[in-house]
Design an enzyme around this catalytic site. Structure first.
Site, short mmCIF file in Angstrom:
data_model
loop_
_atom_site.label_atom_id
_atom_site.label_comp_id
_atom_site.label_asym_id
_atom_site.label_seq_id
_atom_site.Cartn_x
_atom_site.Cartn_y
_atom_site.Cartn_z
N GLY A 19 39.37 33.19 69.30
CA GLY A 19 39.95 34.48 68.90
C GLY A 19 39.14 35.64 69.44
O GLY A 19 39.68 36.61 69.99
N ASP A 76 28.60 39.40 67.09
CA ASP A 76 28.41 38.87 65.74
C ASP A 76 29.18 39.78 64.80
O ASP A 76 29.00 41.01 64.85
CB ASP A 76 26.95 38.77 65.32
CG ASP A 76 26.81 37.73 64.21
OD1 ASP A 76 27.08 36.54 64.46
OD2 ASP A 76 26.49 38.11 63.06
P1 IMP Z 1 30.33 34.84 63.88
O1 IMP Z 1 30.20 36.25 64.39
O2 IMP Z 1 30.47 33.85 64.96
O3 IMP Z 1 29.28 34.52 62.86
O4 IMP Z 1 31.74 34.75 63.13
C1 IMP Z 1 32.36 35.86 62.59
C2 IMP Z 1 33.54 35.47 61.75
O5 IMP Z 1 34.01 36.70 61.15
C3 IMP Z 1 34.72 34.96 62.55
O6 IMP Z 1 34.77 33.58 62.62
C4 IMP Z 1 35.90 35.50 61.73
O7 IMP Z 1 36.15 34.67 60.67
C5 IMP Z 1 35.39 36.77 61.13
N1 IMP Z 1 35.86 37.88 61.97
C6 IMP Z 1 35.15 38.59 62.87
N2 IMP Z 1 35.93 39.48 63.49
C7 IMP Z 1 37.16 39.32 62.97
C8 IMP Z 1 38.40 39.95 63.23
O8 IMP Z 1 38.55 40.83 64.09
N3 IMP Z 1 39.43 39.52 62.51
C9 IMP Z 1 39.32 38.54 61.56
N4 IMP Z 1 38.20 37.90 61.29
C10 IMP Z 1 37.12 38.30 62.00
#
Ligand code: IMP
Length: 202
Positions: A19, A76
């Site tokens: 995503g 992040d």
């Molecule tokens: P990390 O940055 O890999 O620790 O993961 C961040 C998590 O935050 C993602 O897996 C999503 O679940 C959530 N997240 C970050 N940005 C978005 C967004 O734009 N929409 C929805 N969920 C988000």
């Protein structure tokens, strides 16, 4: 403060999240087509051991840049819920469990609010983008978007927590919104605009 600029050439996107990769490719389309994902290069996903969005973004950017010898961009990000003292925050991905099931994570938020007698809360998304250089230097930028939560989740667009997040001033969730409209206001777009202004030739 003087910012170090992107020297051109290949840019490794240090994410294994499809995503985020899709959104970053859309955002970068006018600036560079030389994007390659860390997953495609077979780079390992480092453990996120820091306690802030900034710390984890820099850790991921630095790891990918030093391993690949090219500049690397890490994201992040996460959802912070006011009534849950900012949780899940940096643990947003982990709340979805091993299977990365965000229906589970969104239901967990609903239940934690219900345990406090609440059906909604103010919330905000944070995105920290860090551009790492092969010598370990990082240029780092933060974006935020405020809104509130709606249950049950609405819409099938976007990813992660998008179906429960309704940005301030809008009647629909990010999950219902056209991707171009999300890109015009999202936390990721706001961090991205700063990164472009500071480090890329527009
Ligand atoms: P990390 O940055 O890999 O620790 O993961 C961040 C998590 O935050 C993602 O897996 C999503 O679940 C959530 N997240 C970050 N940005 C978005 C967004 O734009 N929409 C929805 N969920 C988000």
């Amino acid at each position: 403060m003087a910012r170090r600029r992107f020297p051109g050439g290949r840019l490794v996107v240090a994410t294994h999240n499809p995503g985020k990769l899709r959104e970053l490719k859309d955002l970068f389309a006018p600036y560079t087509t030389g994007l390659v994902s860390a997953g495609d290069l077979g780079l390992p996903e480092p453990e996120e051991t820091e306690t802030t969005f900034e710390g984890n973004a820099e850790l991921k950017a630095r790891a990918a840049a030093t391993a690949s010898g090219a500049c690397a961009l890490a994201d992040d990000s996460g959802l912070c819920v006011a009534a849950l003292d900012g949780a899940p925050g940096i643990y947003s991905a982990r709340w979805a469990g091993e299977t990365k099931d965000f229906a589970v994570a969104m239901e967990k938020i609903r239940k934690e609010l219900a345990a406090k007698g609440l059906t909604t809360s103010k919330a905000w998304f944070v995105c920290v983008l860090s551009l790492g250089f092969p010598d370990g230097h990082c240029e780092t930028f933060e974006g935020r978007v405020d809104g509130d939560l709606v249950f049950p989740p609405r819409g099938t667009r976007g990813f992660g927590y998008d179906p429960i997040f309704r940005p301030d001033g809008h009647a629909i969730t990010f999950g219902e919104m056209d991707p171009d409209a999300k890109h015009a206001m999202s936390h990721r777009a706001r961090a991205f605009a700063q990164l472009i202004a500071a480090c890329f030739d527009a």
